[in-house]
Design a protein around this motif. Structure first.
Motif, PDB file in Angstrom:
ATOM      1  N   GLN A  42      18.697 -18.486  87.901  1.00 47.83           N
ATOM      2  CA  GLN A  42      19.761 -18.308  88.897  1.00 47.83           C
ATOM      3  C   GLN A  42      20.127 -16.829  89.041  1.00 47.83           C
ATOM      4  O   GLN A  42      20.403 -16.352  90.146  1.00 47.83           O
ATOM      5  CB  GLN A  42      20.993 -19.137  88.526  1.00 47.83           C
ATOM      6  CG  GLN A  42      20.793 -20.630  88.616  1.00 47.83           C
ATOM      7  CD  GLN A  42      20.765 -21.152  90.049  1.00 47.83           C
ATOM      8  OE1 GLN A  42      20.846 -20.413  91.021  1.00 47.83           O
ATOM      9  NE2 GLN A  42      20.641 -22.465  90.188  1.00 47.83           N
ATOM     10  N   ILE A  43      20.116 -16.097  87.928  1.00 47.87           N
ATOM     11  CA  ILE A  43      20.389 -14.656  87.990  1.00 47.87           C
ATOM     12  C   ILE A  43      19.279 -13.957  88.781  1.00 47.87           C
ATOM     13  O   ILE A  43      19.545 -13.101  89.625  1.00 47.87           O
ATOM     14  CB  ILE A  43      20.537 -14.052  86.577  1.00 47.87           C
ATOM     15  CG1 ILE A  43      21.833 -14.551  85.926  1.00 47.87           C
ATOM     16  CG2 ILE A  43      20.509 -12.524  86.622  1.00 47.87           C
ATOM     17  CD1 ILE A  43      21.983 -14.194  84.460  1.00 47.87           C
TER      18      ILE A  43
ATOM     19  N   VAL B 285      13.972 -21.449  90.007  1.00 46.77           N
ATOM     20  CA  VAL B 285      15.250 -22.177  90.046  1.00 46.77           C
ATOM     21  C   VAL B 285      14.991 -23.675  90.104  1.00 46.77           C
ATOM     22  O   VAL B 285      15.715 -24.464  89.490  1.00 46.77           O
ATOM     23  CB  VAL B 285      16.102 -21.714  91.253  1.00 46.77           C
ATOM     24  CG1 VAL B 285      17.232 -22.679  91.539  1.00 46.77           C
ATOM     25  CG2 VAL B 285      16.672 -20.327  90.997  1.00 46.77           C
TER      26      VAL B 285
ATOM     27  N   ARG C 257      20.286 -25.729  86.476  1.00 48.24           N
ATOM     28  CA  ARG C 257      21.409 -25.308  85.630  1.00 48.24           C
ATOM     29  C   ARG C 257      21.099 -24.081  84.771  1.00 48.24           C
ATOM     30  O   ARG C 257      21.987 -23.535  84.130  1.00 48.24           O
ATOM     31  CB  ARG C 257      21.834 -26.459  84.727  1.00 48.24           C
ATOM     32  CG  ARG C 257      22.400 -27.642  85.479  1.00 48.24           C
ATOM     33  CD  ARG C 257      22.933 -28.696  84.504  1.00 48.24           C
ATOM     34  NE  ARG C 257      23.443 -29.830  85.219  1.00 48.24           N
ATOM     35  CZ  ARG C 257      22.758 -30.936  85.447  1.00 48.24           C
ATOM     36  NH1 ARG C 257      21.518 -31.056  84.999  1.00 48.24           N
ATOM     37  NH2 ARG C 257      23.308 -31.942  86.104  1.00 48.24           N
TER      38      ARG C 257
ATOM     39  N   LEU D  56      27.633 -17.517  88.166  1.00 50.40           N
ATOM     40  CA  LEU D  56      26.482 -17.364  87.278  1.00 50.40           C
ATOM     41  C   LEU D  56      26.861 -17.459  85.803  1.00 50.40           C
ATOM     42  O   LEU D  56      26.075 -17.929  84.986  1.00 50.40           O
ATOM     43  CB  LEU D  56      25.771 -16.036  87.554  1.00 50.40           C
ATOM     44  CG  LEU D  56      24.988 -15.965  88.865  1.00 50.40           C
ATOM     45  CD1 LEU D  56      24.493 -14.551  89.109  1.00 50.40           C
ATOM     46  CD2 LEU D  56      23.836 -16.951  88.878  1.00 50.40           C
TER      47      LEU D  56
ATOM     48  N   GLN E  93      20.563 -20.420  83.591  1.00 48.26           N
ATOM     49  CA  GLN E  93      21.192 -19.172  84.020  1.00 48.26           C
ATOM     50  C   GLN E  93      20.178 -18.098  84.404  1.00 48.26           C
ATOM     51  O   GLN E  93      20.351 -17.396  85.403  1.00 48.26           O
ATOM     52  CB  GLN E  93      22.104 -18.658  82.901  1.00 48.26           C
ATOM     53  CG  GLN E  93      23.047 -17.577  83.360  1.00 48.26           C
ATOM     54  CD  GLN E  93      23.999 -17.169  82.241  1.00 48.26           C
ATOM     55  OE1 GLN E  93      23.563 -16.903  81.119  1.00 48.26           O
ATOM     56  NE2 GLN E  93      25.280 -17.124  82.551  1.00 48.26           N
TER      57      GLN E  93
ATOM     58  N   THR F 284      29.813 -14.644  92.913  1.00 48.05           N
ATOM     59  CA  THR F 284      28.474 -14.889  92.374  1.00 48.05           C
ATOM     60  C   THR F 284      28.439 -14.673  90.868  1.00 48.05           C
ATOM     61  O   THR F 284      27.873 -15.485  90.124  1.00 48.05           O
ATOM     62  CB  THR F 284      27.433 -13.981  93.063  1.00 48.05           C
ATOM     63  OG1 THR F 284      27.428 -14.262  94.466  1.00 48.05           O
ATOM     64  CG2 THR F 284      26.045 -14.205  92.506  1.00 48.05           C
TER      65      THR F 284
ATOM     66  N   GLN G  29      25.439 -21.725  92.413  1.00 47.55           N
ATOM     67  CA  GLN G  29      25.033 -20.569  93.209  1.00 47.55           C
ATOM     68  C   GLN G  29      24.236 -20.974  94.446  1.00 47.55           C
ATOM     69  O   GLN G  29      24.437 -20.432  95.526  1.00 47.55           O
ATOM     70  CB  GLN G  29      24.209 -19.571  92.386  1.00 47.55           C
ATOM     71  CG  GLN G  29      23.886 -18.356  93.208  1.00 47.55           C
ATOM     72  CD  GLN G  29      22.650 -17.614  92.761  1.00 47.55           C
ATOM     73  OE1 GLN G  29      22.500 -16.484  93.142  1.00 47.55           O
ATOM     74  NE2 GLN G  29      21.772 -18.199  91.996  1.00 47.55           N
TER      75      GLN G  29
ATOM     76  N   TYR H 108      29.006 -21.651  86.021  1.00 50.31           N
ATOM     77  CA  TYR H 108      28.368 -22.801  86.683  1.00 50.31           C
ATOM     78  C   TYR H 108      27.154 -22.349  87.496  1.00 50.31           C
ATOM     79  O   TYR H 108      27.202 -22.337  88.727  1.00 50.31           O
ATOM     80  CB  TYR H 108      29.365 -23.513  87.604  1.00 50.31           C
ATOM     81  CG  TYR H 108      30.643 -23.912  86.933  1.00 50.31           C
ATOM     82  CD1 TYR H 108      30.696 -25.022  86.086  1.00 50.31           C
ATOM     83  CD2 TYR H 108      31.810 -23.184  87.138  1.00 50.31           C
ATOM     84  CE1 TYR H 108      31.870 -25.391  85.463  1.00 50.31           C
ATOM     85  CE2 TYR H 108      32.993 -23.548  86.518  1.00 50.31           C
ATOM     86  CZ  TYR H 108      33.020 -24.647  85.682  1.00 50.31           C
ATOM     87  OH  TYR H 108      34.192 -25.009  85.070  1.00 50.31           O
ATOM     88  N   PRO H 109      26.069 -21.961  86.838  1.00 51.19           N
ATOM     89  CA  PRO H 109      24.925 -21.374  87.554  1.00 51.19           C
ATOM     90  C   PRO H 109      24.377 -22.223  88.700  1.00 51.19           C
ATOM     91  O   PRO H 109      23.956 -21.689  89.727  1.00 51.19           O
ATOM     92  CB  PRO H 109      23.869 -21.206  86.458  1.00 51.19           C
ATOM     93  CG  PRO H 109      24.623 -21.173  85.185  1.00 51.19           C
ATOM     94  CD  PRO H 109      25.834 -22.022  85.399  1.00 51.19           C
TER      95      PRO H 109
ATOM     96  N   ALA I  42      19.818 -14.582  92.371  1.00 55.27           N
ATOM     97  CA  ALA I  42      20.924 -13.745  92.877  1.00 55.27           C
ATOM     98  C   ALA I  42      20.459 -12.306  93.112  1.00 55.27           C
ATOM     99  O   ALA I  42      20.858 -11.675  94.102  1.00 55.27           O
ATOM    100  CB  ALA I  42      22.091 -13.775  91.893  1.00 55.27           C
TER     101      ALA I  42
END
Length: 198
Positions: free
Chosen positions: A105-106, A95, A100, A168, A102, A164, A175, A171-172, A109
């Motif tokens: 960030q996924i 991250v 930014r 995601l 995705q 979340t 998060q 706007y990742p 998460a």
């Protein structure tokens, strides 16, 4: 099982995880102070990860200080929780490369959801074992923890998942702010007796 051994093992693993996270911080090649600006995204993700582990450790310490038993199930649930936490350095580093993006960030998460499941299982088992052995007060203390109530309440858990997913998709980068807010306003709010255990 001797709970102090489990606590010592847990402390050692968490210390290693924190060490790995800071080792991901790269020293700039340039000697100009502005060169550090390229590391700001990682510093943000590192700060949130450090806060995450610090708050989790405090709550873990509270539960283990309260419990009268560490069964085989609790031991393995604790190992699952440590395993889920061990992914945090990878998620934090990825991250930190692009707040930014995705994909990272996924992944973060997913790691967070895995951690939440493992933490919930550990909390549940500690409460269940103590209640079954006549220590209902311990079970009640764990059930009253805000983090436990948040994770075990299906409505709040559902809202968290929906928020979340929306973040995601659109706007990742936000998060990490959601994670930080949950850590500060839910995880860090401990029971009133947490600083009176010893």
């Amino acid at each position: 099982m001797n709970k102090s051994r489990v606590e010592a093992f847990t402390d050692a693993v968490l210390a290693i995880i924190l060490t790995i996270m800071i080792l991901e911080f790269k020293t700039p090649e340039s000697m100009k102070l502005t060169a550090i600006l390229h590391q700001v995204p990682y510093l943000i993700s590192y700060a949130i990860g450090y806060l995450f582990i610090g708050v989790a450790w405090y709550n873990h310490h509270y539960m283990f200080a309260k419990t009268h038993f560490v069964t085989k199930k609790i031991y393995w649930a604790n190992n699952l929780w440590l395993f889920s936490t061990s992914f945090l350095p990878v998620a934090t580093a990825w991250v930190g490369e692009n707040l930014r993006a995705q994909g990272p960030q996924i992944f973060y998460a997913i790691c967070y959801a895995f951690w939440a499941f493992a933490y919930m299982l550990l909390s549940y088992l500690i409460a269940q074992v103590n209640a079954a052995n006549g220590h209902e007060d311990v079970a009640q203390s764990i059930h009253s923890m805000l983090i436990y109530r948040f994770l075990s309440h299906w409505q709040t858990a559902s809202l968290h998942v929906i928020a979340t997913v929306v973040v995601l998709i659109f706007y990742p980068a936000i998060q990490l702010l959601l994670v930080a807010a949950e850590i500060i306003f839910i995880g860090a709010r401990s029971n009133s007796d947490s600083d009176k255990l010893f």
